[in-house]
Design an enzyme around this catalytic site. Structure first.
Site, PDB file in Angstrom:
ATOM      1  N   GLY A  33       0.815  -1.208   0.000  1.00 60.09           N
ATOM      2  CA  GLY A  33       0.000   0.000   0.000  1.00 60.09           C
ATOM      3  C   GLY A  33       0.848   1.256   0.000  1.00 60.09           C
ATOM      4  N   ARG A  52      -8.242  -4.740  10.644  1.00 59.43           N
ATOM      5  CA  ARG A  52      -7.442  -5.243  11.760  1.00 59.43           C
ATOM      6  C   ARG A  52      -8.176  -5.165  13.103  1.00 59.43           C
ATOM      7  NH1 ARG A  52      -1.492  -2.901   9.761  1.00 59.43           N
ATOM      8  NH2 ARG A  52      -1.034  -4.704   8.432  1.00 59.43           N
ATOM      9  N   ASP A  94       0.355   0.955  13.007  1.00 56.80           N
ATOM     10  CA  ASP A  94       0.660  -0.421  12.611  1.00 56.80           C
ATOM     11  C   ASP A  94       0.917  -1.330  13.811  1.00 56.80           C
ATOM     12  OD1 ASP A  94       0.436   0.016   9.883  1.00 56.80           O
ATOM     13  OD2 ASP A  94       2.528   0.622   9.680  1.00 56.80           O
TER      14      ASP A  94
END
Length: 439
Positions: A96, A352, A321
């Site tokens: 990405g 996520r 992240d």
């Protein structure tokens, strides 16, 4: 590992030892792309050789730069002063960051290029980048579903841009700065919250002039158009996002003491470490130094009695992240760990938030899922589950780390995607004493 259909982590002995951190993924992408845009030779040391980065290396070569691998982590990029018309589709795989930065770079040149990616990347939104690039003069045609790859970009003849960024995203900011290098006016970007600043730092290393002024909790970045880049030497520091996995194992596996060397300590990348400290983690940083324009150091994590905390929402940009591995460590903390303002996690390689909530619950952890948040209540972690990762590397590694301290083994399906960001993860963890085996 590519042939393995699953990986299983089992609780076992304490983890000990020192390991190097893999090269930073964000810096690796940028070193290749700026090297390809520059004139002259860029020598890169410590490049992460994961699948995402290799996809970017292939793309930079397709745009006309010379790209050579000289040895482990050692690469040479010979740029010719800009991107040229590629002969085929630019396939960015699962990257990405790679595709969004490459679109920004390519938009500045009079070329027409089609960008594509794997099934996962095709699900990720692209208008957040194509919208402001379109305002600069780039033209886009969706080849299928709007806002999704594949898409065709026609660049060149860009004008400057004044853009207020409401989502803290280094990818959007970086794409606009790279496009701005070849625009006729200034690119001015205002961020309400600060996102990682690797692009600004690296542009300066390649000879560009970038002005950054603090503005409230964020900052204003201005780059004059019509600037050229000159090849340089880049030393890639260790990736804090990857270092998080062995360090987390050190915190939750009883008796452990794990050191990860050469970890980047950029203030905009260490939100997880700050959060762990607030939870009571025994983290020690030694050998602080400078490498490639970034602060780095060696981090030792020792088994700790953790306590749940409320993570400040303003910290999200510096650790977006790392929330999956934070959620995994929070499962072993006493009390509730509240993570909010993290809606961006739903448009990463997977949703996520949903996957961590589902995986933790399957392992017996009390977890609450919110539209833009996750609340984990720690306690004994039963484990004994098989986790669907939706081909997301961070979901896979987070659950494997959790399995090392759970009461029963934890298995993850389709582990091959771990190589996108952390090639050698299993061998590194095994070297510390972790019981992780292919199924």
């Amino acid at each position: 590992m590519a042939a393995a259909s699953s990986l299983t982590a089992r609780p076992g002995a304490a983890l000990t030892g020192s390991v190097p951190a893999p090269g930073d993924k964000s810096v690796s992408h940028r070193a290749l792309i700026l090297g390809g845009m520059a004139t002259g030779v860029t020598e890169i040391e410590g490049l992460l050789e994961g699948e995402d980065i290799l996809a970017t290396a292939r793309a930079v070569a397709a745009f006309g730069a010379g790209v050579e691998r000289l040895g482990p982590g050692r690469w040479r990029v010979t740029g010719h002063g800009g991107f040229r018309q590629p002969d085929s589709v630019i396939d960015c795989g699962n990257a990405g960051t790679g595709v969004r930065l490459l679109m920004g770079a390519a938009a500045g040149y009079p070329i027409t290029v089609t960008f594509d990616g794997d099934a996962s990347l095709r699900k990720r939104p692209m208008k957040r980048v194509t919208g402001p690039l379109g305002d600069m003069g780039a033209r886009f045609e969706w080849q299928g579903e709007e806002d999704r790859l594949p898409l065709q970009l026609t660049g060149g003849a860009l004008k400057g841009l004044t853009f207020s960024q409401t989502v803290a995203s280094a990818q959007i900011k970086s794409a606009l700065l790279l496009a701005g290098l070849n625009a006729s006016g200034d690119a001015e970007i205002t961020e309400l919250e600060r996102s990682r600043d690797h692009t600004e730092r690296m542009l300066r290393a390649f000879g560009a002039e970038v002005q950054v002024a603090v503005q409230g909790e964020g900052w204003r970045i201005r780059l004059a158009g019509g600037q050229s880049l000159t090849g340089t030497a880049v030393s890639v520091p260790g990736d804090p996002s990857s270092a998080a996995f062995p360090l987390a194992a050190g915190l939750i596996v009883p008796g452990s003491a794990v050191t990860v060397e050469n970890v980047m300590l950029n203030p905009l990348r260490i939100g997880l470490f700050d959060t762990w400290r607030e939870m009571g983690a025994d983290l020690e940083i030694t050998n602080r130094r400078e490498s490639g324009g970034e602060a780095v150091g060696d981090i030792t994590a020792r088994h700790s009695a953790l306590t749940g905390v409320v993570v400040p929402e303003a910290r999200a940009a510096s650790m977006i992240d790392e929330y999956p591995i934070l959620a995994a460590t929070a499962a072993f903390a006493s009390g509730r760990t509240v993570m909010r303002g993290i809606g961006e996690m739903r448009v990463k390689e997977s949703d996520r938030i949903a996957l961590m909530a589902r995986g933790l619950a399957a392992c017996g952890v009390a977890v609450e899922e919110e539209p833009e948040g996750l609340i984990v209540t720690g306690g004994p972690v039963a484990g004994g589950a098989t986790i669907d990762t939706a081909h997301d590397h961070r979901i896979a590694m987070s659950h494997l780390v959790l399995g090392l301290a759970a009461q029963r083994p934890v298995t993850v399906r389709d582990p091959e995607m771990i190589a996108t960001s952390f090639p050698g993860f299993v061998a590194l963890m095994q070297g510390l004493g972790a019981d992780i085996e292919a199924g």
